[in-house]
Every structure is written in structure tokens, then in C-alpha cells.
Design a protein around this motif. Structure first.
Motif, PDB file in Angstrom:
ATOM      1  N   PRO A 109     -51.787 -13.365  58.094  1.00  0.00           N
ATOM      2  CA  PRO A 109     -50.755 -12.840  57.195  1.00  0.00           C
ATOM      3  C   PRO A 109     -50.943 -13.225  55.732  1.00  0.00           C
ATOM      4  N   TRP A 158     -47.050  -9.212  61.923  1.00  0.00           N
ATOM      5  CA  TRP A 158     -48.509  -9.270  61.906  1.00  0.00           C
ATOM      6  C   TRP A 158     -49.142  -8.961  63.252  1.00  0.00           C
ATOM      7  N   SER A 181     -46.421 -14.436  61.253  1.00  0.00           N
ATOM      8  CA  SER A 181     -45.703 -13.463  60.444  1.00  0.00           C
ATOM      9  C   SER A 181     -45.791 -13.914  58.988  1.00  0.00           C
ATOM     10  N   ASP A 182     -45.318 -13.069  58.099  1.00  0.00           N
ATOM     11  CA  ASP A 182     -45.359 -13.444  56.700  1.00  0.00           C
ATOM     12  C   ASP A 182     -44.151 -14.292  56.373  1.00  0.00           C
TER      13      ASP A 182
END
Length: 182
Positions: A109, A158, A181-182
Motif C-alpha cells: 500500500p 489493497w 490497507s492504506d
């Protein structure tokens, strides 16, 4: 299954990958008994998740009744082979979909903090230990990602992946998990 420490050279490569922002978890296991291939891979998946649970800061919960998996051909596991970002216009780049192991390694990410050359060398070095001399002959199982809260972050954006690998000629198993994930 019993977790084993990676060889010193591999441990150094994995530490460098983590320090550069990599999100893949690598677990190395040895089978303590012989049984059918599918059962060994399932045992490796469960032992791998237990090892991940010991490593991370929050408790991992799982329901092994939901764990499903199947052997996959190497190209399915590998995913997109061309992972180079493509220029769209000034200061805009397109990256490939994270659809398998290679893209997940190269495109976490948040970008890896290494040059493309350094990342490629790191990837090749790790894979010598994970996939063996002939990667296409590795026995690879892909597992569902709905059986543990470990995968929750990856389901947000992601991606989430979980594989068990036994390289040709190697007795040990490698569990590769990724969820970010971001």
C-alpha cells in the motif's frame, strides 16, 4: 508442523524487505509427520497463522472450519509478471493490479523504500529460498481469506493473500501471508 528460523542470509533479506516497507509475512515450517499433501498444506496454513499471531501486536482470531484452499498452478500464484509502474502523464503513474505474489511483493500500500533494482535483487534473493531452483515446480496452495481477522485490513482496499509453498526438492513449507490497507 514446527516453525523453524530462516537461514541467516534469508533472515537478513527478510529484515531488509520489512525495513523497506514490505507487508508480506513469511513463516518457515517443517512437517513433523508425513501425511497426504493436502493435509500437510492445511496443517502448514494453520501453523502459519498461529506463528503470525505470535508475531503481531494484536490477537489474531480464526475459525479453521472456514479455511478452504486448493493447489494452484504457478502462474496463478505469481500473478502479473510486469510490475513496473507505467507513466500516464507528468507526475502520474499507473501500477498493475495486485493480483498475486509478485505484485503484492513489489506494490505494498505504501511504496517500498528501495530502488527498482534493489527491490528486484531482494525479490530474487528471497525467492531462491522460498521457491527453490525451479519455481514452476513448487507445490503451491492458495487459501481463503475469510477465516481470520488477520485478513480484515486487506479486505478494506489493497488485498489479502495466503499461500502455502513447498519448493521442489525441499522438505520445509513456507507460508506467505499478506493483508494490508492504506
Amino acid at each position: 508442523m514446527r516453525e523453524v528460523a530462516p537461514e541467516p542470509e534469508l533472515a537478513a533479506l527478510l529484515a531488509k524487505y520489512d525495513a523497506n516497507g514490505g507487508v508480506m509475512d513469511y513463516i518457515f515450517l517443517e512437517a513433523e509427520t508425513e501425511c497426504p499433501r493436502e493435509q500437510l498444506h492445511r496443517s502448514a496454513a494453520l501453523a502459519g497463522m498461529a506463528a503470525i499471531d505470535r508475531r503481531i501486536e494484536h490477537w489474531v482470531r480464526w475459525d479453521e472450519a472456514k479455511l478452504t484452499g486448493e493447489r494452484v498452478p504457478f502462474p496463478v500464484f505469481w500473478g502479473t509478471d510486469d510490475v513496473e509502474p507505467k507513466p500516464l502523464r507528468d507526475n502520474a503513474w499507473s501500477i498493475p493490479n495486485v493480483d498475486g505474489y509478485k505484485a503484492a511483493f513489489f506494490h505494498p500500500p505504501h511504496s517500498l523504500q528501495a530502488s527498482a533494482k534493489e527491490t528486484a535483487e531482494l525479490f530474487a534473493g528471497i525467492n531462491r529460498h522460498v521457491l527453490g531452483d525451479v519455481p514452476e515446480l513448487a507445490e503451491i496452495f492458495s487459501w481463503s481469506t475469510d477465516w481470520s481477522n488477520y485478513f480484515d485490513e486487506g479486505h478494506e482496499w489493497w488485498g489479502a493473500f495466503f499461500w502455502t509453498i513447498r519448493a521442489a526438492g525441499m522438505g520445509r513449507f513456507v507460508v506467505v501471508g499478506a493483508s494490508a490497507s492504506d
